[in-house]
Scaffold this motif. Structure first.
Motif, short mmCIF file in Angstrom:
data_model
loop_
_atom_site.label_atom_id
_atom_site.label_comp_id
_atom_site.label_asym_id
_atom_site.label_seq_id
_atom_site.Cartn_x
_atom_site.Cartn_y
_atom_site.Cartn_z
N PHE A 1 0.87 -1.18 0.00
CA PHE A 1 0.00 0.00 0.00
C PHE A 1 0.90 1.23 0.00
N PRO A 2 1.40 1.65 -1.16
CA PRO A 2 2.33 2.78 -1.18
C PRO A 2 1.64 4.11 -0.92
N LYS A 3 2.35 4.97 -0.24
CA LYS A 3 1.85 6.32 0.00
C LYS A 3 1.83 7.09 -1.31
N LYS A 4 0.87 7.98 -1.45
CA LYS A 4 0.77 8.76 -2.68
C LYS A 4 1.99 9.68 -2.80
N TYR B 1 -6.07 5.93 -5.58
CA TYR B 1 -5.97 7.01 -4.59
C TYR B 1 -7.24 7.84 -4.56
N ASP C 1 -5.48 7.59 0.46
CA ASP C 1 -4.03 7.38 0.54
C ASP C 1 -3.71 6.10 1.30
N ARG C 2 -2.46 5.88 1.60
CA ARG C 2 -1.96 4.63 2.20
C ARG C 2 -2.75 4.20 3.42
N GLN D 1 -6.33 3.19 2.58
CA GLN D 1 -6.36 1.91 1.86
C GLN D 1 -6.17 0.73 2.81
N ASN E 1 7.52 3.65 2.97
CA ASN E 1 6.07 3.74 2.81
C ASN E 1 5.65 4.17 1.41
#
Length: 472
Positions: free
Chosen positions: A25-28, A128, A133-134, A137, A277
């Protein structure tokens, strides 16, 4: 780094200890490089979508019709007879990628690869927008299947399917040609059931890749990730963590306000894990260059943002070589790079030369298998041949005829004398070549035959002529 700290190299970062997949779950991302990547990505997306529909001199700009063995590269048509040109073009592409990798690492993956562009700039951005965001999600993933989760999942999966269907149509335009695709759409799916089934299969593949398989394509399926391990060296510029600056003498430490980190021997890395992240493949760039890293620069932007907030210099993670970090050596054009460049220039020169020497009409004239010569009145020897003329242009070659250049003789076509060859078409037929035995030099003679269009010589070819041994 100790043996215990090096355990990350023993397994893929997206696989848990029990063998199950660790969903990323990557951060934007945001920042300077991300903005540049968006400009490049949307430009390449436009190029990818429009290329099958752009025509140069009547030829589709890019087409890879494997079934009919017809290829167009930048408007130049390639046929089975031009296979050597196609091979050289592919070799040039491989050498170019190798040269780029040796110099700049896996920058192709992060900036130009269709998988990364579609995943990060299309599907991930939609995710997104719908899921958040992460953190949002992750919470949605753990959430029970209530009305909110069902609504978001159905909306996201529906949009993913529609985009996958569009990509499949573009992909089909590359394979069969945009004109035929438009014709199929106009006719309706009921008229082309087999094509529609193929289209749905492609859609399912793209949906599977972008909705579920995702970063595993880069980590597991893509051979280029393995190739970089062979091509990279300490002089290659990659997305790298400056461990000299980040670790210093006593390693990293969490940020504390008004603390003199330099006096305590702590590096500039504040161990905030934001670079981890934001990573779309779930790695820790601080462990060094890894197979999973696609050089997307998301960690650079995130780290620079954090450094700015804590009043430390930017560039803790940046484009740099290992030698630049450890030895302060700047990038050099090494003998290895010179070798790759020389090979690339030579191959490109050969390809350009062969392209200029290539004729628009290719002729092949072969003796009919199993047939000997025929002895006619007036001391005339006759051989029968089959001919094939391939028109590589989008214009009709009119009033085509054959003439014997050497030795003197006569060519007679079966059924007709002059004919036209339609655009991008193959003309086939049978002809007889008749030569007086007096001008023959033996039982096997080489002929030079000219192909004329409106009495203008456009191509020459050769053939073998059999005659009785007594005329040698």
């Amino acid at each position: 780094m100790s043996q215990d700290q090096d355990h990350f190299r023993d397994s893929i970062g997206t696989i848990k200890e029990d063998g199950k997949r660790a969903w990323v779950f990557p951060k934007k991302p945001s920042g300077k490089f991300y903005q540049y990547r968006k400009y490049v990505s949307y430009g390449l997306l436009a190029f990818l979508i429009l290329s099958p529909f752009i025509k140069i001199n009547g030829n589709q700009f890019l087409m890879f019709n494997v079934l009919e063995r017809r290829f167009n590269i930048f408007g130049f048509p390639f046929y089975p007879q031009d296979f050597h040109l196609f091979v050289i073009s592919m070799i040039i592409g491989v050498v170019f990628i190798a040269l780029f990798t040796v110099a700049f690492g896996r920058i192709f993956c992060g900036w130009m690869c269709p998988q990364t562009i579609f995943m990060e700039m299309v599907f991930r951005r939609i995710e997104y927008w719908i899921d958040g965001d992460r953190g949002a999600q992750m919470r949605l993933d753990r959430q029970e299947w209530n009305a909110e989760k069902i609504r978001k999942r159905v909306l996201k999966w529906s949009i993913f399917f529609i985009i996958s269907f569009i990509i499949a149509n573009v992909f089909l335009a590359y394979l069969i040609g945009s004109d035929r695709l438009i014709q199929y759409i106009t006719d309706g799916p009921a008229q082309h059931i087999s094509t529609m089934i193929s289209l749905l299969i492609f859609t399912a593949v793209f949906y599977f890749v972008f909705a579920w398989f995702r970063e595993q394509v880069c980590i597991i399926a893509c051979p280029y990730g393995r190739m970089q391990g062979v091509l990279l060296d300490n002089k290659s510029i990659v997305v790298a963590y400056d461990h000299k600056r980040g670790e210093a003498e006593n390693g990293r430490k969490k940020w504390r306000k008004n603390e003199d980190r330099e006096a305590l021997g702590h590096g500039d890395c504040i161990d905030c894990f934001q670079c981890v992240n934001v990573c779309p493949t779930g790695i820790d760039i601080r462990n060094g260059t890894q197979l999973e890293c696609v050089n997307c620069t998301a960690c650079i932007d995130e780290c620079d943002t954090i450094m700015e907030k804590v009043n430390l210099p930017k560039g803790l993670i940046r484009y740099a070589s290992e030698d630049e970090i450890t030895k302060k050596e700047k990038f050099k054009f090494t003998p290895r790079l010179k070798g790759y460049t020389a090979v690339l220039i030579i191959l490109t020169g050969v390809l350009i030369g062969m392209m200029f020497l290539r004729n628009d009409l290719e002729a092949n004239i072969l003796r009919l298998p199993g047939q000997l010569y025929e002895h006619k009145e007036g001391n005339i020897i006759s051989n029968v041949y089959t001919y094939k003329l391939l028109n590589k242009t989008t214009k009709t070659v009119e009033d085509v005829q054959f003439k014997l250049i050497s030795p003197k003789g006569e060519i007679k076509l079966v059924r007709h004398e002059n004919f036209d060859v339609k655009p991008e078409a193959l003309a086939e037929g049978t002809l007889f070549i008749e030569i007086n035995a007096a001008v023959l030099s033996g039982d096997k003679n080489n002929l030079k035959i000219g192909v004329y269009s409106k009495d203008k010589l456009i191509e020459t070819t050769t053939a073998r002529f059999l005659a009785p041994r007594s005329y040698k």
